[in-house]
Design a protein around this motif. Structure first.
Motif, short mmCIF file in Angstrom:
data_model
loop_
_atom_site.label_atom_id
_atom_site.label_comp_id
_atom_site.label_asym_id
_atom_site.label_seq_id
_atom_site.Cartn_x
_atom_site.Cartn_y
_atom_site.Cartn_z
N LEU A 130 0.84 -1.20 0.00
CA LEU A 130 0.00 0.00 0.00
C LEU A 130 0.87 1.24 0.00
CD1 LEU A 130 -3.12 -0.03 0.41
CD2 LEU A 130 -2.70 0.41 2.82
N ASP A 131 0.54 2.23 -0.81
CA ASP A 131 1.16 3.55 -0.65
C ASP A 131 0.34 4.26 0.43
OD1 ASP A 131 1.88 6.20 -0.70
OD2 ASP A 131 2.22 6.26 -2.86
N CYS A 132 0.87 4.29 1.63
CA CYS A 132 0.08 4.80 2.77
C CYS A 132 -0.22 6.28 2.65
CB CYS A 132 0.81 4.52 4.08
SG CYS A 132 0.96 2.79 4.44
N ALA A 133 0.56 7.01 1.86
CA ALA A 133 0.31 8.45 1.71
C ALA A 133 -0.83 8.72 0.73
CB ALA A 133 1.58 9.15 1.24
N ILE A 169 12.50 20.52 9.27
CA ILE A 169 11.30 20.26 8.46
C ILE A 169 10.77 18.84 8.77
CG2 ILE A 169 10.39 20.06 6.10
CD1 ILE A 169 12.33 22.29 5.31
N TYR A 170 11.68 17.88 8.74
CA TYR A 170 11.32 16.52 9.18
C TYR A 170 10.82 16.58 10.63
CZ TYR A 170 12.24 11.76 10.93
OH TYR A 170 12.15 10.53 11.53
N GLY A 171 11.54 17.33 11.47
CA GLY A 171 11.17 17.42 12.89
C GLY A 171 9.77 17.98 13.07
N SER A 180 7.27 17.74 11.02
CA SER A 180 6.26 16.73 10.64
C SER A 180 6.05 15.73 11.77
CB SER A 180 6.66 16.01 9.34
OG SER A 180 7.78 15.17 9.54
N LYS A 181 7.14 15.39 12.46
CA LYS A 181 7.04 14.43 13.57
C LYS A 181 6.46 15.08 14.82
CE LYS A 181 8.73 10.69 11.65
NZ LYS A 181 7.92 9.48 11.48
N ALA A 182 6.73 16.39 15.01
CA ALA A 182 6.17 17.09 16.17
C ALA A 182 4.65 17.13 16.05
CB ALA A 182 6.75 18.50 16.26
N PHE A 209 18.82 7.89 17.18
CA PHE A 209 19.51 7.48 15.94
C PHE A 209 19.44 5.97 15.78
CE2 PHE A 209 22.50 11.13 17.23
CZ PHE A 209 21.73 12.07 16.57
N VAL A 210 18.87 5.51 14.67
CA VAL A 210 18.77 4.06 14.43
C VAL A 210 19.38 3.74 13.07
CG1 VAL A 210 17.25 2.05 14.50
CG2 VAL A 210 16.55 4.18 15.63
N ASP A 211 20.14 2.67 13.04
CA ASP A 211 20.85 2.27 11.82
C ASP A 211 19.88 1.56 10.86
OD1 ASP A 211 22.54 1.37 9.91
OD2 ASP A 211 23.85 0.23 11.27
N THR A 212 19.18 2.35 10.05
CA THR A 212 18.22 1.80 9.07
C THR A 212 18.43 2.54 7.76
OG1 THR A 212 16.51 3.43 9.57
CG2 THR A 212 16.48 1.42 10.91
N PRO A 213 17.75 2.11 6.68
CA PRO A 213 17.93 2.79 5.39
C PRO A 213 17.66 4.29 5.42
CG PRO A 213 16.82 0.70 5.07
CD PRO A 213 16.92 0.89 6.56
N1 LIG Z 1 16.17 5.43 11.65
C1 LIG Z 1 16.13 6.46 12.49
O1 LIG Z 1 17.18 6.95 12.96
C2 LIG Z 1 14.81 7.02 12.92
C3 LIG Z 1 14.80 7.93 13.98
C4 LIG Z 1 13.58 8.47 14.39
C5 LIG Z 1 12.42 8.11 13.76
N2 LIG Z 1 12.46 7.22 12.71
C6 LIG Z 1 11.19 6.89 12.08
O2 LIG Z 1 11.02 5.49 12.11
C7 LIG Z 1 10.11 5.11 11.06
C8 LIG Z 1 10.69 3.91 10.34
O3 LIG Z 1 11.85 4.33 9.67
P1 LIG Z 1 13.13 3.38 9.57
O4 LIG Z 1 14.17 3.94 10.46
O5 LIG Z 1 12.72 1.95 9.76
O6 LIG Z 1 13.62 3.67 8.10
P2 LIG Z 1 13.25 2.88 6.75
O7 LIG Z 1 13.79 1.50 6.84
O8 LIG Z 1 13.71 3.76 5.64
O9 LIG Z 1 11.70 2.80 6.82
C9 LIG Z 1 10.85 3.77 6.30
C10 LIG Z 1 9.77 2.99 5.60
O10 LIG Z 1 8.70 3.86 5.26
C11 LIG Z 1 8.20 3.37 4.04
N3 LIG Z 1 7.41 4.39 3.37
C12 LIG Z 1 7.77 5.67 3.06
N4 LIG Z 1 6.75 6.30 2.44
C13 LIG Z 1 5.72 5.40 2.37
C14 LIG Z 1 4.42 5.43 1.84
N5 LIG Z 1 3.94 6.52 1.26
N6 LIG Z 1 3.64 4.33 1.93
C15 LIG Z 1 4.12 3.20 2.52
N7 LIG Z 1 5.35 3.09 3.05
C16 LIG Z 1 6.14 4.19 2.97
C17 LIG Z 1 9.44 3.01 3.25
O11 LIG Z 1 9.08 2.14 2.20
P3 LIG Z 1 10.01 2.08 0.88
O12 LIG Z 1 11.31 1.56 1.33
O13 LIG Z 1 9.21 1.19 0.00
O14 LIG Z 1 10.09 3.51 0.42
C18 LIG Z 1 10.27 2.32 4.32
O15 LIG Z 1 9.97 0.94 4.39
C19 LIG Z 1 9.92 6.36 10.19
O16 LIG Z 1 8.70 6.97 10.55
C20 LIG Z 1 11.09 7.26 10.61
O17 LIG Z 1 10.77 8.63 10.41
C21 LIG Z 1 13.62 6.66 12.30
#
Ligand SMILES: NC(=O)c1ccc[n+]([C@@H]2O[C@H](COP(=O)([O-])OP(=O)(O)OC[C@H]3O[C@@H](n4cnc5c(N)ncnc54)[C@H](OP(=O)(O)O)[C@@H]3O)[C@@H](O)[C@H]2O)c1
Length: 194
Positions: free
Chosen positions: A7-10, A98-100, A102-104, A131-135
């Motif tokens: 699903l495109d959640c947006a 700007i990201y901040g 949206s989250k606030a 800070f989390v090690d993700t994409p």
């Molecule tokens: N990593 C950090 O340091 C960190 C810190 C604070 C908060 N967060 C928050 O944690 C959450 C998860 O992020 P993550 O760290 O796990 O990074 P991530 O692996 O990049 O996960 C983000 C996910 O959101 C999906 N996504 C983006 N737009 C979307 C849409 N319109 N519809 C459906 N899926 C969508 C992406 O899918 P695609 O890959 O298909 O685009 C991706 O799987 C996010 O809300 C992020 O803001 C992360």
């Protein structure tokens, strides 16, 4: 049994999607809103459509899922809404405000939903990772003790699913760090490069 839906959640029709999940499952115990985009701050500052898209993804659409979830949990008198916000939403700083923002916005919404659901047996919890090690952080150099692995966050979220909240810092030491960051006077804060 596990069934996946792409699903495109947006862009999805939130009401009809959640209604169909509700009918298929016969009720919903828990919803985790975990999607988002970070964007490039310098680019977002000069590209209004990109900034609007970030807000549409991180706030407007996520808010629609949260409100639809709240309606279902209120009707059921049970259910837990888990939403991933960010410590970036605690204080605006020039590298990612700007990201901040949206989250606030999302954070205040989830707090309000937690208050609302407390009257009917439901729960809403805002998870605030550091800070989390993700994409999403692929472009950032990951050095230092403040970086966490996704597994650590997974455990915090699993725990928050059954207890605690309505705001859970992940890991918990971020609560103290943000308490200090929020308390720094602007005159000093503006001299930093955070
Ligand atoms: N990593 C950090 O340091 C960190 C810190 C604070 C908060 N967060 C928050 O944690 C959450 C998860 O992020 P993550 O760290 O796990 O990074 P991530 O692996 O990049 O996960 C983000 C996910 O959101 C999906 N996504 C983006 N737009 C979307 C849409 N319109 N519809 C459906 N899926 C969508 C992406 O899918 P695609 O890959 O298909 O685009 C991706 O799987 C996010 O809300 C992020 O803001 C992360």
């Amino acid at each position: 049994m596990v069934e996946g839906v792409t699903l495109d959640c947006a862009k999805a029709d939130v009401e009809s999607s959640l209604t169909s999940f509700f009918e298929i499952l016969g009720g919903i115990d828990m919803i985790l809103v975990a999607y988002g985009q970070s964007g490039d701050q310098e680019f977002l500052e000069v590209d209004a459509p990109a900034a609007a898209e970030l807000f549409a993804t991180n706030f407007t659409s996520a808010a629609a899922w949260c409100l639809a979830a709240a309606r279902i949990f209120e009707r059921q008198s049970y259910g837990t809404l888990l939403v991933i916000g960010s410590v970036a939403g605690d204080r605006g700083r020039r590298s990612n405000y700007i990201y901040g923002a949206s989250k606030a916005g999302l954070g205040v919404l989830v707090q309000g939903i937690a208050h609302r659901l407390s009257k009917c047996g439901g729960r809403a919890v805002l998870i605030k990772p550091g800070f989390v090690d993700t994409p999403i952080t692929a472009g950032i150099v990951k050095k230092g003790p403040l970086w966490s692995k996704p597994d650590t966050l997974g455990r915090v979220i699993a725990d928050a699913a059954v207890r605690g909240g309505p705001i859970v810092y992940a890991p918990s030491y971020w609560r103290l760090i943000l308490l200090i960051i929020r308390a720094v006077p602007a005159a000093i804060f503006h001299r930093t490069r955070l």
